[in-house]
Design an enzyme around this catalytic site. Structure first.
Site, PDB file in Angstrom:
ATOM      1  N   ASP A  81      10.833 -35.338  -0.368  1.00  0.00           N
ATOM      2  CA  ASP A  81      10.753 -34.118  -1.238  1.00  0.00           C
ATOM      3  C   ASP A  81      10.281 -34.807  -2.466  1.00  0.00           C
ATOM      4  O   ASP A  81      11.132 -35.702  -3.196  1.00  0.00           O
ATOM      5  CB  ASP A  81      12.025 -33.371  -1.476  1.00  0.00           C
ATOM      6  CG  ASP A  81      11.732 -32.115  -2.513  1.00  0.00           C
ATOM      7  OD1 ASP A  81      10.651 -31.842  -2.887  1.00  0.00           O
ATOM      8  OD2 ASP A  81      12.636 -31.665  -2.959  1.00  0.00           O
ATOM      9  N   ASP A 283       3.982 -31.179  -5.165  1.00  0.00           N
ATOM     10  CA  ASP A 283       5.436 -30.961  -4.514  1.00  0.00           C
ATOM     11  C   ASP A 283       5.294 -31.286  -3.068  1.00  0.00           C
ATOM     12  O   ASP A 283       5.181 -29.983  -2.465  1.00  0.00           O
ATOM     13  CB  ASP A 283       5.964 -29.887  -5.191  1.00  0.00           C
ATOM     14  CG  ASP A 283       7.501 -29.578  -4.693  1.00  0.00           C
ATOM     15  OD1 ASP A 283       7.977 -30.631  -4.302  1.00  0.00           O
ATOM     16  OD2 ASP A 283       7.968 -28.658  -5.050  1.00  0.00           O
TER      17      ASP A 283
END
Ligand SMILES: *[C@@H]1O[C@H](CO)[C@@H](O)[C@H](O)[C@H]1NC(C)=O
Ligand SMILES: *[C@@H]1O[C@H](CO)[C@@H](O)[C@H](O)[C@H]1NC(C)=O
Ligand SMILES: *[C@@H]1O[C@H](CO)[C@@H](O)[C@H](O)[C@H]1NC(C)=O
Length: 498
Positions: A81, A283
């Site tokens: 992430d 992201d």
């Protein structure tokens, strides 16, 4: 990503481990995978084995990688992430894992009592919440952490003792965005997170890594810490400045999106928005991409996607993955990098257990898919995996720059170039000229939608009779006519009335 209102952390999987830490880089293979079934996982692409109903919840998806931790080592598979900054792992005693009996969490959990090197360093100090409302709380601890054959003897991590997420994460964002900084409101609580610790331990030379997610239809990509791979992109690698937040801190991979064009065999349209220049976060922990509503509606109109109020999602006939059109995302002003994203990367399965179909309207009888570009109400907007797969992205956390190039899908070649030193710029990258022009506000116009016909033409070639017409005004993006009924594995049927 952490602490934002829109998106989703995802459920893929991971295994491949490639190590090369002899020449200043560490490479970690990542594999796209379906989320494991659990009470909290939500279905996303290729969710054929899941028996869950998609209501209007955000899908979970993502890229996962395998790693080892503790002494002796325990194997875990964690989601990568870029939108958060802590490593955390589910405790084997956490209810989300323990409830599954001896089997535990599918992607592994960590049993601290079986590690001789485990040490608590912050009792109850770990507390993270993600954009989709999921969260994890517990102690901060240090232990041995291994990735891609590289070993960090003293890695600070969170232990998910209370969590509703059945797998852990490897957050590789800015250390200033660590959960501990949010809870203490103090920059002095920053600890060296993974990319920083890798530099401290001299495994890599700079706090930087490259991400190659590869094709939607390919199962694996890679993250390369400390270097770039010139064989994983085509054309120029261009570097642009990351935007600081209002306190002048660099906390996320925020860059200015300054243009968007739609191109198909029938022509090209420049799309505009009152929000340009649009701050967007790159992201990897978010499955879809989220743009301001005025811009997203133009995108939907080009491709004939429709917004479903029931699902709170823009959806599209699945056969549109054959469309020959593409979108070109421009960054950091007119001379900045442009990344083309083709339709086959933007049409995602909603569920495979019982294909949902449109039950009325122009798309009646067609299988419905999730569209990769959704809308959101406020900044920061997000470019998640549906965008990132088409780009080769280098994250330079020392110079606060992002390198962007067109990805080379399915490349099997490799030519790794390490960052030579801590503050060295991204290797082989040229800086984008005139980035100050990124702040210009272009005038807002209504597109002619000349590309629209070409987006839909040919996509449903074997279904000419029922082929979807190009988006017509009567179809309406407000979607008043769209009625879908969805049949999932569980047999639940959405009401098809409206
Ligand atoms: C391990 O890391 C923590 C946090 O960075 C630090 O406070 C501690 O001194 C380190 N311990 C060792 C043995 O290096
Ligand atoms: C990449 O490989 C996948 C899986 O083999 C394939 O489905 C896809 O079409 C390939 N993509 C390109 C752009 O060649
Ligand atoms: C997205 O667009 C639809 C259709 O215009 C609208 O109803 C919905 O509220 C928007 N969602 C967000 C989060 O802005």
């Amino acid at each position: 990503m952490k602490g934002h209102g829109a998106a989703a952390i995802g459920g893929l999987l991971a295994t491949l481990v490639l190590a090369d830490n002899t020449d200043g880089v560490v490479q970690w293979g990542i594999q796209q995978r379906q989320a494991p079934p659990s009470s909290t996982t939500r279905i996303r692409r290729r969710a054929s084995t899941f028996e869950e109903v998609i209501s209007n919840q955000e899908a979970r998806g993502g890229y996962f990688a395998s790693c080892r931790m503790g002494t002796p080592a325990q194997d875990l598979t964690l989601q990568l992430d870029t939108g958060s900054s802590d490593i955390w792992v589910p405790d084997s005693q956490a209810r989300v894992c323990a409830a599954r009996g001896t089997q535990g969490c599918d992607l592994g959990s960590f049993n601290p009592s079986r590690s001789s090197t485990f040490e608590v360093v912050g009792r109850n100090e770990f507390d993270i919440s993600y954009v989709d409302g999921s969260s994890s709380q517990g102690d901060y601890f240090t232990d041995v952490f291994e990735i891609g054959g590289a070993t960090l003897q003293n890695m600070t991590m969170g232990l998910g003792q209370q969590t509703d997420i059945a797998y852990g994460l490897v957050g590789v964002g800015y250390a200033v965005n660590e959960a501990i900084v949010g809870s203490t409101q103090s920059l002095s609580s920053i600890y060296p997170n993974l990319p920083v610790n890798m530099v401290n331990e001299k495994l890599i030379n700079s706090v930087a890594y490259s991400l190659w997610l590869n094709d939607l239809d390919s199962s694996s990509g890679s993250i390369l810490f400390g270097g770039i791979d010139t064989e994983k992109y085509v054309g120029d690698l261009t570097r642009i400045d990351i935007l600081a937040n209002s306190q002048n801190l660099y906390t996320s991979f925020l860059v200015p999106l300054t243009s968007l064009t739609a191109t198909s065999p029938s022509g090209s349209d420049t799309l505009t928005s009152r929000q340009f220049p649009i701050p967007v976060v790159l992201d990897s922990g978010t499955t879809l991409s989220y743009l301001p509503t005025d811009l997203a509606m133009q995108v939907w109109k080009e491709v004939g996607a429709v917004y479903s109020p029931e699902l709170q999602l823009a959806i599209i006939p699945c056969d549109m993955q054959n469309s020959k059109g593409y979108f070109s995302f421009g960054f950091a002003g007119p001379n900045g990098p442009k990344i083309k994203v083709s339709m086959d990367e933007l049409v995602l399965d909603l569920a495979t257990s019982g294909a949902p179909t449109f039950s009325a309207g122009a798309y009646r009888g067609k299988a419905a898919c999730e569209f990769g570009i959704q809308n959101f109400t406020s900044a920061p907007y997000l470019l998640g995996d549906t965008f990132l797969r088409s780009a080769y992205v280098v994250y330079d956390l020392v110079n606060n720059q992002i390198g962007l190039a067109a990805t080379d899908f399915n490349s099997t070649k490799s030519n790794i170039v390490a960052f030579p030193s801590l503050s060295a710029p991204i290797p082989s990258a040229t800086v984008a000229q005139d980035q100050s022009e990124a702040t210009n506000k272009p005038s807002v116009t209504t597109p002619a939608y000349v590309a629209s016909a070409g987006f839909t033409k040919g996509a449903a070639a074997d279904d000419k009779e029922n082929a979807a017409p190009g988006p017509s005004p009567s179809l309406g993006l407000a979607c008043a006519l769209v009625v879908i009924s969805m049949l999932f594995g569980s047999g639940q049927v959405f009401p098809a009335s409206r």
